[in-house]
Design a protein around this motif. Structure first.
Motif, PDB file in Angstrom:
ATOM      1  N   GLY A 113       0.796  -1.222   0.000  1.00 20.04           N
ATOM      2  CA  GLY A 113       0.000   0.000   0.000  1.00 20.04           C
ATOM      3  C   GLY A 113       0.829   1.272   0.000  1.00 20.04           C
ATOM      4  N   GLY A 114       2.128   1.159  -0.271  1.00 18.94           N
ATOM      5  CA  GLY A 114       2.986   2.327  -0.303  1.00 18.94           C
ATOM      6  C   GLY A 114       3.363   2.834   1.080  1.00 18.94           C
ATOM      7  N   LYS A 115       3.150   2.025   2.103  1.00 21.20           N
ATOM      8  CA  LYS A 115       3.461   2.430   3.480  1.00 21.20           C
ATOM      9  C   LYS A 115       4.866   2.013   3.900  1.00 21.20           C
ATOM     10  CE  LYS A 115      -0.603   4.121   4.120  1.00 21.20           C
ATOM     11  NZ  LYS A 115      -0.806   5.540   4.142  1.00 21.20           N
ATOM     12  N   ALA A 116       5.518   1.207   3.102  1.00 23.98           N
ATOM     13  CA  ALA A 116       6.885   0.757   3.393  1.00 23.98           C
ATOM     14  C   ALA A 116       7.717   0.938   2.132  1.00 23.98           C
ATOM     15  CB  ALA A 116       6.880  -0.711   3.814  1.00 23.98           C
ATOM     16  N   ILE A 117       9.026   0.898   2.286  1.00 24.16           N
ATOM     17  CA  ILE A 117       9.889   1.007   1.115  1.00 24.16           C
ATOM     18  C   ILE A 117       9.657  -0.200   0.207  1.00 24.16           C
ATOM     19  CG2 ILE A 117      11.624   2.466   2.215  1.00 24.16           C
ATOM     20  CD1 ILE A 117      13.338  -0.032   2.651  1.00 24.16           C
ATOM     21  N   ARG A 118       9.902  -0.010  -1.061  1.00 19.00           N
ATOM     22  CA  ARG A 118       9.635  -1.067  -2.037  1.00 19.00           C
ATOM     23  C   ARG A 118      10.419  -2.343  -1.726  1.00 19.00           C
ATOM     24  NH1 ARG A 118       9.951  -1.154  -8.617  1.00 19.00           N
ATOM     25  NH2 ARG A 118       9.407  -3.347  -8.775  1.00 19.00           N
ATOM     26  N   GLY A 119      11.641  -2.208  -1.244  1.00 21.20           N
ATOM     27  CA  GLY A 119      12.433  -3.389  -0.897  1.00 21.20           C
ATOM     28  C   GLY A 119      11.736  -4.275   0.117  1.00 21.20           C
ATOM     29  N   TRP A 120      11.050  -3.675   1.070  1.00 16.44           N
ATOM     30  CA  TRP A 120      10.300  -4.461   2.052  1.00 16.44           C
ATOM     31  C   TRP A 120       9.111  -5.153   1.386  1.00 16.44           C
ATOM     32  CZ3 TRP A 120       9.346  -3.270   7.762  1.00 16.44           C
ATOM     33  CH2 TRP A 120      10.549  -3.127   8.432  1.00 16.44           C
ATOM     34  N   ASP A 121       8.364  -4.409   0.574  1.00 18.00           N
ATOM     35  CA  ASP A 121       7.212  -5.015  -0.104  1.00 18.00           C
ATOM     36  C   ASP A 121       7.652  -6.181  -0.980  1.00 18.00           C
ATOM     37  OD1 ASP A 121       5.028  -3.648   0.958  1.00 18.00           O
ATOM     38  OD2 ASP A 121       5.171  -2.024  -0.498  1.00 18.00           O
ATOM     39  N   GLU A 122       8.763  -6.025  -1.691  1.00 16.37           N
ATOM     40  CA  GLU A 122       9.272  -7.109  -2.537  1.00 16.37           C
ATOM     41  C   GLU A 122       9.698  -8.300  -1.688  1.00 16.37           C
ATOM     42  OE1 GLU A 122       9.192  -7.268  -5.888  1.00 16.37           O
ATOM     43  OE2 GLU A 122       8.287  -5.277  -5.980  1.00 16.37           O
ATOM     44  N   ALA A 123      10.351  -8.061  -0.565  1.00 14.08           N
ATOM     45  CA  ALA A 123      10.772  -9.154   0.320  1.00 14.08           C
ATOM     46  C   ALA A 123       9.563  -9.881   0.903  1.00 14.08           C
ATOM     47  CB  ALA A 123      11.663  -8.616   1.438  1.00 14.08           C
ATOM     48  N   LEU A 124       8.550  -9.128   1.311  1.00 10.43           N
ATOM     49  CA  LEU A 124       7.365  -9.741   1.923  1.00 10.43           C
ATOM     50  C   LEU A 124       6.620 -10.645   0.953  1.00 10.43           C
ATOM     51  CD1 LEU A 124       6.117  -6.744   4.043  1.00 10.43           C
ATOM     52  CD2 LEU A 124       6.857  -8.972   4.925  1.00 10.43           C
ATOM     53  N   LYS A 125       6.733 -10.393  -0.338  1.00  5.33           N
ATOM     54  CA  LYS A 125       6.100 -11.262  -1.335  1.00  5.33           C
ATOM     55  C   LYS A 125       6.658 -12.679  -1.262  1.00  5.33           C
ATOM     56  CE  LYS A 125       5.281  -7.689  -4.837  1.00  5.33           C
ATOM     57  NZ  LYS A 125       5.683  -7.239  -6.183  1.00  5.33           N
ATOM     58  N   ARG A 126       7.858 -12.830  -0.722  1.00  2.00           N
ATOM     59  CA  ARG A 126       8.553 -14.120  -0.676  1.00  2.00           C
ATOM     60  C   ARG A 126       8.452 -14.806   0.678  1.00  2.00           C
ATOM     61  NH1 ARG A 126      14.113 -12.484  -3.580  1.00  2.00           N
ATOM     62  NH2 ARG A 126      13.198 -11.111  -5.109  1.00  2.00           N
ATOM     63  N   GLU A 134      17.521 -11.770   6.007  1.00  2.00           N
ATOM     64  CA  GLU A 134      18.472 -10.672   5.954  1.00  2.00           C
ATOM     65  C   GLU A 134      18.307 -10.024   4.590  1.00  2.00           C
ATOM     66  OE1 GLU A 134      22.593 -11.057   7.705  1.00  2.00           O
ATOM     67  OE2 GLU A 134      23.002 -11.151   5.549  1.00  2.00           O
ATOM     68  N   LEU A 135      18.040  -8.734   4.585  1.00  2.00           N
ATOM     69  CA  LEU A 135      17.803  -8.005   3.347  1.00  2.00           C
ATOM     70  C   LEU A 135      18.887  -6.960   3.149  1.00  2.00           C
ATOM     71  CD1 LEU A 135      14.047  -7.048   3.953  1.00  2.00           C
ATOM     72  CD2 LEU A 135      14.925  -9.193   3.027  1.00  2.00           C
ATOM     73  N   THR A 136      19.332  -6.813   1.920  1.00  2.00           N
ATOM     74  CA  THR A 136      20.170  -5.686   1.535  1.00  2.00           C
ATOM     75  C   THR A 136      19.413  -4.992   0.416  1.00  2.00           C
ATOM     76  OG1 THR A 136      22.192  -6.875   2.119  1.00  2.00           O
ATOM     77  CG2 THR A 136      22.427  -4.944   0.691  1.00  2.00           C
ATOM     78  N   ILE A 137      19.055  -3.740   0.658  1.00  2.00           N
ATOM     79  CA  ILE A 137      18.193  -2.999  -0.260  1.00  2.00           C
ATOM     80  C   ILE A 137      18.947  -1.796  -0.810  1.00  2.00           C
ATOM     81  CG2 ILE A 137      15.999  -1.792  -0.516  1.00  2.00           C
ATOM     82  CD1 ILE A 137      14.991  -3.420   1.923  1.00  2.00           C
ATOM     83  N   GLY A 138      19.074  -1.775  -2.121  1.00  2.00           N
ATOM     84  CA  GLY A 138      19.736  -0.654  -2.785  1.00  2.00           C
ATOM     85  C   GLY A 138      18.895   0.604  -2.712  1.00  2.00           C
ATOM     86  N   PRO A 139      19.512   1.755  -2.942  1.00  2.00           N
ATOM     87  CA  PRO A 139      18.811   3.038  -2.811  1.00  2.00           C
ATOM     88  C   PRO A 139      17.540   3.137  -3.640  1.00  2.00           C
ATOM     89  CG  PRO A 139      21.146   3.399  -3.259  1.00  2.00           C
ATOM     90  CD  PRO A 139      20.906   1.924  -3.352  1.00  2.00           C
ATOM     91  N   ARG A 140      17.524   2.518  -4.798  1.00  2.00           N
ATOM     92  CA  ARG A 140      16.362   2.646  -5.684  1.00  2.00           C
ATOM     93  C   ARG A 140      15.096   2.061  -5.065  1.00  2.00           C
ATOM     94  NH1 ARG A 140      16.500   2.237 -12.115  1.00  2.00           N
ATOM     95  NH2 ARG A 140      14.347   2.834 -12.446  1.00  2.00           N
ATOM     96  N   TRP A 141      15.247   1.020  -4.235  1.00  2.00           N
ATOM     97  CA  TRP A 141      14.092   0.416  -3.570  1.00  2.00           C
ATOM     98  C   TRP A 141      14.056   0.774  -2.087  1.00  2.00           C
ATOM     99  CZ3 TRP A 141      13.284  -5.209  -5.755  1.00  2.00           C
ATOM    100  CH2 TRP A 141      12.860  -5.110  -7.085  1.00  2.00           C
ATOM    101  N   ALA A 142      14.848   1.798  -1.692  1.00  2.00           N
ATOM    102  CA  ALA A 142      14.838   2.287  -0.316  1.00  2.00           C
ATOM    103  C   ALA A 142      14.393   3.748  -0.349  1.00  2.00           C
ATOM    104  CB  ALA A 142      16.210   2.104   0.325  1.00  2.00           C
ATOM    105  N   TYR A 143      15.261   4.662   0.061  1.00  2.00           N
ATOM    106  CA  TYR A 143      14.870   6.072   0.149  1.00  2.00           C
ATOM    107  C   TYR A 143      15.462   6.949  -0.941  1.00  2.00           C
ATOM    108  CZ  TYR A 143      13.004   4.578   4.576  1.00  2.00           C
ATOM    109  OH  TYR A 143      12.282   3.939   5.540  1.00  2.00           O
ATOM    110  N   ARG A 144      16.110   6.324  -1.932  1.00  2.00           N
ATOM    111  CA  ARG A 144      16.641   7.025  -3.098  1.00  2.00           C
ATOM    112  C   ARG A 144      17.522   8.211  -2.723  1.00  2.00           C
ATOM    113  NH1 ARG A 144      13.860   6.116  -8.257  1.00  2.00           N
ATOM    114  NH2 ARG A 144      12.561   4.296  -7.989  1.00  2.00           N
ATOM    115  N   LYS A 145      17.526   9.216  -3.572  1.00  2.00           N
ATOM    116  CA  LYS A 145      18.420  10.365  -3.359  1.00  2.00           C
ATOM    117  C   LYS A 145      17.905  11.326  -2.293  1.00  2.00           C
ATOM    118  CE  LYS A 145      16.540  12.940  -7.263  1.00  2.00           C
ATOM    119  NZ  LYS A 145      16.824  13.513  -8.565  1.00  2.00           N
TER     120      LYS A 145
END
Length: 181
Positions: A113-126, A134-145
């Motif tokens: 629902g857009g309430k968490a960073i995309r990396g979390w939503d993608e991880a939760l799908k699995r 253990e997750l390592t999330i790049g800036p693009r799926w975290a808080y970006r610039k």
């Protein structure tokens, strides 16, 4: 008339079989990828999420988009993270751990629902209930610039930071996992 009816029945059966095959393929992919490290890729072909399972979940209770989930986590900066001349590598920036209560206070939000960073939503799908990863999330799926700033304008998460989380899914809809460790 009978031929048209027979053809419609055949098409419906074919569509039903295709839907069952697709569901089986999704389930097989989830089981096949349930252990070890996995990477999610965006259309640009770059990796934005590394996922390493630390503890198996129940294998059944998985969140769907729109479900409310509960997660316990600790977030740290990835090795090599620097900001303002300071090395932030491995430094904790957030956690659900309550040191006064000496237990986690799970974060509760709507999955997808857009309430968490995309990396979390993608991880939760699995993940399934009780699973720890253990997750390592790049800036693009975290808080970006933009990063995340506190009320005083200081950065809690600097721009373009790669984030590491130890995260456990402890609740999906009404189902709860009691042994949050």
């Amino acid at each position: 008339e009978d031929a048209a009816y027979a053809k419609r029945l055949e098409e419906e059966e074919s569509a039903r079989a295709a839907a069952e095959e697709a569901a089986e393929a999704r389930a097989a992919a989830k089981v096949e990828g349930a252990a070890g490290e996995r990477t999610a890729e965006e259309e640009d072909g770059e990796s934005h999420l590394e996922f390493k399972q630390l503890k198996k979940g129940d294998g059944e209770t998985a969140p769907s988009k729109g479900d409310y989930v509960y997660c316990c986590y600790t977030g740290t900066f990835a090795p090599g993270t620097e900001h303002g001349g300071k090395d932030l590598s491995g430094k904790q920036f957030d956690s659900t751990w309550d040191s006064k209560l000496k237990k986690h206070r799970p974060l509760h939000f709507q999955h997808g629902g857009g309430k968490a960073i995309r990396g979390w939503d993608e991880a939760l799908k699995r993940m399934t209930l009780g699973e720890k990863a253990e997750l390592t999330i790049g800036p693009r799926w975290a808080y970006r610039k933009g990063g995340i700033q506190d009320d005083a304008g200081g950065y809690v998460v600097p721009p373009n930071a790669t984030l590491c989380f130890q995260m456990q899914l402890v609740g999906v809809r009404d189902a709860k996992y009691d042994d949050a460790s």
